[in-house]
Design an enzyme around this catalytic site. Structure first.
Site, mmCIF file in Angstrom:
data_model
loop_
_atom_site.group_PDB
_atom_site.id
_atom_site.type_symbol
_atom_site.label_atom_id
_atom_site.label_comp_id
_atom_site.label_asym_id
_atom_site.label_seq_id
_atom_site.Cartn_x
_atom_site.Cartn_y
_atom_site.Cartn_z
ATOM 1 C CB CYS A 65 -0.989 -0.009 1.165
ATOM 2 S SG CYS A 65 -0.331 0.291 2.812
ATOM 3 C CG HIS A 98 15.381 -13.985 14.566
ATOM 4 N ND1 HIS A 98 16.190 -13.104 15.224
ATOM 5 C CD2 HIS A 98 16.208 -14.786 13.857
ATOM 6 C CE1 HIS A 98 17.457 -13.348 14.926
ATOM 7 N NE2 HIS A 98 17.484 -14.374 14.095
#
Length: 153
Positions: A65, A98
């Site tokens: 966006c 992670h």
């Protein structure tokens, strides 16, 4: 890898470049719209990408966006989606490695095509680490999601 790709009107021009990059890397693009630069509402496309992942029709998603913020906020409302706005390559791969990020959000008005290209490459090439500390932390995130869904806060 199957990648659901969605954008609003502000992200549409960059979406074309991202789709080409995904395909050139040998991955499948699942186009969740929009198909023009006519004004649309970003939550509709964040929902489409998230639902495609939750339905196991895509492995990951990319949303674009204007700023990346709106699609990130909307996508994170979907249980099972871990979306993050990334404007640097470290975050784009580290978020997967992670944090098990499964949706990359990009601000088309923030980064240029070259940076977006590097972000998408970093995101697509990353894999979640099975290190105990990352699994432990992901499980805590999933606990928060379960508690919220159960109305415990």
């Amino acid at each position: 890898m199957r990648i659901a790709l969605g954008c609003d009107h502000a992200g549409f021009p960059l979406k074309q470049r991202v789709a080409s990059l995904i395909q050139a890397a040998g991955h499948q693009v699942i186009d969740c719209g929009t198909d023009s630069n006519c004004s649309v509402d970003y939550p509709d496309y964040a929902r489409k990408v998230g639902e495609t992942i939750i339905a196991d029709q895509a492995d990951r998603g990319i949303l674009v966006c204007g700023s990346g913020v709106g699609v990130s906020v909307a996508a994170n409302k979907i249980p099972g989606i871990r979306a993050a706005i990334c404007h640097d390559t470290y975050s784009a791969h580290q978020g997967v490695e992670h944090d098990s990020m499964n949706v990359l959000c990009i601000g088309a008005r923030i980064v240029g095509e070259e940076v977006a290209t590097e972000l998408v490459k970093a995101f697509m090439s990353a894999e979640f680490s099975s290190d105990e500390r990352h699994v432990r932390r992901l499980n805590k995130v999933l606990d928060i999601e379960r508690d919220a869904l159960a109305g415990r806060f």
